[in-house]
Design a protein around this motif. Structure first.
Motif, PDB file in Angstrom:
ATOM      1  N   LEU A 192      34.740  53.522  32.763  1.00  0.00           N
ATOM      2  CA  LEU A 192      35.682  53.288  33.860  1.00  0.00           C
ATOM      3  C   LEU A 192      36.755  52.276  33.459  1.00  0.00           C
ATOM      4  N   HIS A 193      36.350  51.229  32.753  1.00  0.00           N
ATOM      5  CA  HIS A 193      37.295  50.216  32.286  1.00  0.00           C
ATOM      6  C   HIS A 193      38.371  50.857  31.407  1.00  0.00           C
ATOM      7  N   ASN A 194      37.938  51.712  30.479  1.00  0.00           N
ATOM      8  CA  ASN A 194      38.890  52.371  29.591  1.00  0.00           C
ATOM      9  C   ASN A 194      39.781  53.355  30.345  1.00  0.00           C
ATOM     10  N   LEU A 195      39.178  54.118  31.263  1.00  0.00           N
ATOM     11  CA  LEU A 195      39.936  55.122  32.012  1.00  0.00           C
ATOM     12  C   LEU A 195      41.005  54.472  32.883  1.00  0.00           C
ATOM     13  N   ILE A 196      40.604  53.484  33.678  1.00  0.00           N
ATOM     14  CA  ILE A 196      41.565  52.830  34.573  1.00  0.00           C
ATOM     15  C   ILE A 196      42.637  52.104  33.756  1.00  0.00           C
ATOM     16  N   GLY A 197      42.223  51.524  32.621  1.00  0.00           N
ATOM     17  CA  GLY A 197      43.191  50.838  31.769  1.00  0.00           C
ATOM     18  C   GLY A 197      44.264  51.772  31.266  1.00  0.00           C
ATOM     19  N   VAL A 198      43.881  52.999  30.889  1.00  0.00           N
ATOM     20  CA  VAL A 198      44.865  53.974  30.405  1.00  0.00           C
ATOM     21  C   VAL A 198      45.761  54.454  31.543  1.00  0.00           C
ATOM     22  N   VAL A 199      45.166  54.683  32.717  1.00  0.00           N
ATOM     23  CA  VAL A 199      45.946  55.154  33.868  1.00  0.00           C
ATOM     24  C   VAL A 199      47.014  54.137  34.270  1.00  0.00           C
ATOM     25  N   THR A 200      46.662  52.861  34.197  1.00  0.00           N
ATOM     26  CA  THR A 200      47.594  51.806  34.622  1.00  0.00           C
ATOM     27  C   THR A 200      48.399  51.239  33.461  1.00  0.00           C
ATOM     28  N   LEU A 201      48.300  51.860  32.292  1.00  0.00           N
ATOM     29  CA  LEU A 201      48.874  51.288  31.071  1.00  0.00           C
ATOM     30  C   LEU A 201      50.359  50.968  31.201  1.00  0.00           C
ATOM     31  N   THR A 202      51.163  51.967  31.542  1.00  0.00           N
ATOM     32  CA  THR A 202      52.613  51.771  31.596  1.00  0.00           C
ATOM     33  C   THR A 202      52.983  50.743  32.660  1.00  0.00           C
ATOM     34  N   TRP A 203      52.372  50.869  33.833  1.00  0.00           N
ATOM     35  CA  TRP A 203      52.664  49.924  34.916  1.00  0.00           C
ATOM     36  C   TRP A 203      52.302  48.507  34.512  1.00  0.00           C
ATOM     37  N   ALA A 204      51.135  48.346  33.876  1.00  0.00           N
ATOM     38  CA  ALA A 204      50.685  47.006  33.496  1.00  0.00           C
ATOM     39  C   ALA A 204      51.638  46.365  32.491  1.00  0.00           C
ATOM     40  N   ILE A 205      52.131  47.154  31.540  1.00  0.00           N
ATOM     41  CA  ILE A 205      53.074  46.604  30.562  1.00  0.00           C
ATOM     42  C   ILE A 205      54.373  46.220  31.240  1.00  0.00           C
ATOM     43  N   VAL A 206      54.875  47.094  32.146  1.00  0.00           N
ATOM     44  CA  VAL A 206      56.121  46.797  32.855  1.00  0.00           C
ATOM     45  C   VAL A 206      55.981  45.524  33.689  1.00  0.00           C
ATOM     46  N   VAL A 207      54.904  45.444  34.473  1.00  0.00           N
ATOM     47  CA  VAL A 207      54.706  44.274  35.321  1.00  0.00           C
ATOM     48  C   VAL A 207      54.448  43.026  34.479  1.00  0.00           C
ATOM     49  N   GLY A 208      53.728  43.191  33.382  1.00  0.00           N
ATOM     50  CA  GLY A 208      53.466  42.049  32.519  1.00  0.00           C
ATOM     51  C   GLY A 208      54.735  41.497  31.900  1.00  0.00           C
ATOM     52  N   LEU A 209      55.580  42.382  31.353  1.00  0.00           N
ATOM     53  CA  LEU A 209      56.815  41.923  30.703  1.00  0.00           C
ATOM     54  C   LEU A 209      57.820  41.381  31.714  1.00  0.00           C
ATOM     55  N   THR A 210      57.953  42.042  32.878  1.00  0.00           N
ATOM     56  CA  THR A 210      58.870  41.514  33.888  1.00  0.00           C
ATOM     57  C   THR A 210      58.355  40.194  34.449  1.00  0.00           C
ATOM     58  N   GLY A 211      57.021  40.056  34.507  1.00  0.00           N
ATOM     59  CA  GLY A 211      56.463  38.781  34.944  1.00  0.00           C
ATOM     60  C   GLY A 211      56.779  37.662  33.974  1.00  0.00           C
ATOM     61  N   VAL A 212      56.714  37.951  32.678  1.00  0.00           N
ATOM     62  CA  VAL A 212      57.072  36.946  31.674  1.00  0.00           C
ATOM     63  C   VAL A 212      58.528  36.531  31.834  1.00  0.00           C
ATOM     64  N   LEU A 213      59.399  37.521  32.021  1.00  0.00           N
ATOM     65  CA  LEU A 213      60.826  37.219  32.170  1.00  0.00           C
ATOM     66  C   LEU A 213      61.087  36.408  33.435  1.00  0.00           C
ATOM     67  N   ASN A 214      60.443  36.773  34.525  1.00  0.00           N
ATOM     68  CA  ASN A 214      60.624  36.029  35.772  1.00  0.00           C
ATOM     69  C   ASN A 214      60.103  34.601  35.655  1.00  0.00           C
ATOM     70  N   ALA A 215      59.002  34.438  34.926  1.00  0.00           N
ATOM     71  CA  ALA A 215      58.452  33.094  34.746  1.00  0.00           C
ATOM     72  C   ALA A 215      59.395  32.209  33.940  1.00  0.00           C
ATOM     73  N   CYS A 216      60.231  32.836  33.119  1.00  0.00           N
ATOM     74  CA  CYS A 216      61.198  32.087  32.304  1.00  0.00           C
ATOM     75  C   CYS A 216      62.562  31.997  32.985  1.00  0.00           C
ATOM     76  N   ALA A 217      62.626  32.300  34.289  1.00  0.00           N
ATOM     77  CA  ALA A 217      63.914  32.344  34.995  1.00  0.00           C
ATOM     78  C   ALA A 217      64.669  31.024  34.912  1.00  0.00           C
ATOM     79  N   ASP A 218      63.956  29.900  35.027  1.00  0.00           N
ATOM     80  CA  ASP A 218      64.636  28.598  34.966  1.00  0.00           C
ATOM     81  C   ASP A 218      65.352  28.412  33.635  1.00  0.00           C
ATOM     82  N   LEU A 219      64.710  28.841  32.551  1.00  0.00           N
ATOM     83  CA  LEU A 219      65.327  28.719  31.235  1.00  0.00           C
ATOM     84  C   LEU A 219      66.500  29.680  31.086  1.00  0.00           C
TER      85      LEU A 219
END
Length: 379
Positions: A192-219
């Motif tokens: 289940l861990h592997n299956l759900i991870g693959v299903v959410t793969l693209t979304w997780a990368i998008v949210v992860g990278l946009t989250g990094v950028l938003n966290a660096c907004a002050d800079l």
């Protein structure tokens, strides 16, 4: 894949996941209510209710609205003025003890553009939703908290990439989406861990990278101020302090003439973080769903109201502006918000199951080590 390579990737996946999991769980849980922040405000009665008035009732001019805001918060200085996307009659005001003060110490409220009546918005200044927002943005730790969360976001992306590398050879032995029901509980959770991870793969990368950028907004904003804003206001470097700002009445008219086809998103008043000591900065947005998130600042001399410059947007500001609504699924209305929330819940399951799998594996390793130690003592 060679066993040594597998062990290396497994080590990367295990430790990047473990280090960031607690932070990611906190971000995923606090992010859920933030996805529906507007809807929650209406359900809880925290959204201001404007008076019923005849359609087409004219709005007060901008300076009158500014005066109404200043009367509502005597002693505070105007920082930002903006327009409510949900109600054309709503204008939001942000004020603080100083024009360029800490945003977390500012006070936000709404103004009825037709009457000038000020209405408080509790969720914008405290309560449950503000707690969720502060935890999600900086954990009440300011810039160090934001940078820590940015680092956790990078670890999350590394965990995703390493997980894909490990999952690829594993799936050669099984059909996609296989969950082996006759195996142990640990194996079923692994599937289940592997299956759900693959299903959410693209979304997780998008949210992860946009989250990094938003966290660096002050800079990012600090770089924008250094690169673009400081260049444009260089002629004002030795100018005396602004004695009295000109009335804001014609700012919208001036900005629309300067950037045809655009509408105002918000106004940064003199001394605020998005302006200078001598300028209003009117941020104009496009008229499509995409371009409405891309802002063009018009710098207007705060004394004589002539246009000093129209600032171009560097690529990193465009990236930041586009990442903010994408991070919270704010591009496609309610269907996209529901999708974002569902993927968020699935990500919580991935994180929780990952912790469970690590704990079971660790407990088994400890049990084996104890058994070997006992055998050695007996021998």
């Amino acid at each position: 894949m060679k066993s040594q390579t597998i062990r290396r990737w497994s080590f990367i996946h295990t430790w990047t996941s473990l280090i960031c999991t607690a932070f990611l769980l906190m971000l995923a849980i606090t992010g859920l209510p933030l996805i529906f922040s507007h809807e929650i405000a209406h359900l809880t009665g925290d959204a201001p209710e404007f008076k019923e008035m005849p359609a087409g009732t004219p709005h007060l001019d901008l300076e009158q609205l500014v005066r109404s805001a200043e009367a509502h918060r005597p002693g505070d200085l105007m920082q930002y003025f903006g327009w409510d996307d949900d109600d054309p009659n709503g204008v939001y005001a942000i004020m603080g003890k100083t024009a360029g003060g800490d945003p977390n110490e500012s006070h936000s409220f709404m103004i009825d553009a037709r009457t000038g009546e000020a209405m408080e918005t509790p969720n914008a200044n405290g309560g449950f939703m503000m707690i969720m927002l502060r935890l999600h943005v900086d954990m009440y730790a300011g810039l160090p908290g934001k940078l820590l969360l940015a680092f956790m976001g990078l670890l999350f992306v590394m965990a995703i990439v390493s997980g894909v590398v490990l999952y690829a050879p594993f799936m050669r032995r099984l059909d996609f989406a296989t969950v082996r029901p006759n195996k142990s509980t640990r194996v079923r959770w692994l599937d289940l861990h592997n299956l759900i991870g693959v299903v959410t793969l693209t979304w997780a990368i998008v949210v992860g990278l946009t989250g990094v950028l938003n966290a660096c907004a002050d800079l990012v904003i600090a770089q924008w101020r250094t690169d673009a804003l400081m260049t444009m206001i260089a002629p004002y470097k030795d100018a005396p302090p602004l004695a009295e700002r000109g009335p804001a009445t014609r700012l919208i008219e001036i900005s629309k003439t300067t950037v045809p086809g655009a509408e105002p998103s918000f106004i940064a008043f003199p001394g605020s973080r998005f302006s200078s000591e001598h300028h209003y900065a009117v941020f104009m947005k496009g008229d499509t769903h995409l371009t409405s998130h891309l802002l063009t600042p018009v710098l207007i001399d705060a004394q004589d109201l002539h246009v000093t410059a129209t600032l171009g947007r560097p690529w990193y500001m465009d990236a930041l502006l586009l990442s903010q609504p994408l991070h919270f699924g704010d591009y496609g209305g309610m269907p996209m918000k529901i999708l974002w929330a569902a993927l968020d819940v699935l990500t919580i399951l991935v994180l929780g199951s990952g912790l469970y799998l690590w704990w079971v594996r660790r407990r088994a390793a400890v049990a084996v080590a104890k058994a070997v130690a006992v055998e050695a003592e007996v021998a």
